[in-house]
Design a protein around this motif. Structure first.
Motif, PDB file in Angstrom:
ATOM      1  N   GLN A 181     -78.518 -11.751 -62.589  1.00 34.45           N
ATOM      2  CA  GLN A 181     -77.745 -10.396 -62.356  1.00 34.45           C
ATOM      3  C   GLN A 181     -76.181 -10.868 -62.055  1.00 34.45           C
ATOM      4  O   GLN A 181     -75.416 -10.181 -62.771  1.00 34.45           O
ATOM      5  CB  GLN A 181     -78.245  -9.575 -61.221  1.00 34.45           C
ATOM      6  CG  GLN A 181     -77.589  -8.467 -60.927  1.00 34.45           C
ATOM      7  CD  GLN A 181     -78.021  -7.621 -59.997  1.00 34.45           C
ATOM      8  OE1 GLN A 181     -79.061  -7.815 -59.412  1.00 34.45           O
ATOM      9  NE2 GLN A 181     -77.568  -6.551 -59.718  1.00 34.45           N
ATOM     10  N   LEU A 182     -75.924 -11.832 -61.287  1.00 32.40           N
ATOM     11  CA  LEU A 182     -74.396 -12.349 -60.865  1.00 32.40           C
ATOM     12  C   LEU A 182     -74.028 -12.776 -62.142  1.00 32.40           C
ATOM     13  O   LEU A 182     -72.715 -12.454 -62.524  1.00 32.40           O
ATOM     14  CB  LEU A 182     -74.555 -13.397 -59.730  1.00 32.40           C
ATOM     15  CG  LEU A 182     -73.454 -13.920 -59.555  1.00 32.40           C
ATOM     16  CD1 LEU A 182     -72.327 -12.732 -58.962  1.00 32.40           C
ATOM     17  CD2 LEU A 182     -73.286 -15.069 -58.569  1.00 32.40           C
ATOM     18  N   ALA A 183     -74.519 -13.683 -62.852  1.00 28.99           N
ATOM     19  CA  ALA A 183     -74.085 -14.016 -64.520  1.00 28.99           C
ATOM     20  C   ALA A 183     -73.618 -12.941 -65.244  1.00 28.99           C
ATOM     21  O   ALA A 183     -72.637 -12.859 -65.793  1.00 28.99           O
ATOM     22  CB  ALA A 183     -74.733 -14.993 -64.825  1.00 28.99           C
ATOM     23  N   GLY A 184     -74.661 -11.981 -65.438  1.00 30.58           N
ATOM     24  CA  GLY A 184     -74.336 -10.762 -66.159  1.00 30.58           C
ATOM     25  C   GLY A 184     -73.039  -9.932 -65.723  1.00 30.58           C
ATOM     26  O   GLY A 184     -72.254  -9.770 -66.551  1.00 30.58           O
ATOM     27  N   GLU A 185     -73.017  -9.923 -64.498  1.00 26.14           N
ATOM     28  CA  GLU A 185     -71.799  -9.198 -63.546  1.00 26.14           C
ATOM     29  C   GLU A 185     -70.673  -9.871 -64.097  1.00 26.14           C
ATOM     30  O   GLU A 185     -69.650  -9.575 -64.531  1.00 26.14           O
ATOM     31  CB  GLU A 185     -71.932  -8.749 -62.401  1.00 26.14           C
ATOM     32  CG  GLU A 185     -72.522  -7.875 -61.809  1.00 26.14           C
ATOM     33  CD  GLU A 185     -72.085  -6.629 -62.000  1.00 26.14           C
ATOM     34  OE1 GLU A 185     -70.933  -6.277 -62.180  1.00 26.14           O
ATOM     35  OE2 GLU A 185     -72.913  -5.609 -62.101  1.00 26.14           O
TER      36      GLU A 185
END
Length: 125
Positions: free
Chosen positions: A12-16
């Motif tokens: 999720q952090l990578a996506g953000e």
């Protein structure tokens, strides 16, 4: 389970980071979910080649644990609604009308899509 939750949150952090860095018109968690899907598909493909399919990995266990307690995620939304009761009282009728219209539009789009797809498949040889 901690490692699996960390993997989910890292995706999720990578996506953000990717969506904000590239200015993509896509929510970060959606891209993170796609990244997690790619990682899981790659893991399954590699594991079936190397040592057989994985039966019950940590990500599945962590996701089942999250799904068991999914109702807890609605608490912040409920608190937000209670916090904005004055706006709800002021614009409540408009909100209800907009929700009703959006439900009807969604149902209409779903029915039309279903009919179009069923026609296409019924004409196929």
């Amino acid at each position: 389970m901690l490692a699996s939750l960390s993997l989910i949150l890292l995706c999720q952090l990578a996506g953000e980071v990717i969506t904000r860095g590239l200015g993509l018109p896509l929510p970060g968690p959606v891209l993170g979910l796609l990244l997690l899907l790619i990682l899981l598909l790659a893991r399954d493909r590699f594991s079936s080649i190397a040592r057989g399919p994985l039966r019950n990995s940590g990500v599945e266990t962590a996701s089942k644990g999250l799904l068991k307690h999914l109702s807890l995620l609605f608490v912040p939304a409920g608190i937000g609604v209670v916090e904005k009761l004055d706006l709800l009282a002021t614009h409540g009728l408009a909100i209800i009308l907009i929700l009703a219209v959006s439900v009807m539009v969604t149902l209409l789009a779903t029915v039309l899509t279903f009919r179009l797809i069923s026609r296409l498949f019924s004409e196929a040889p």
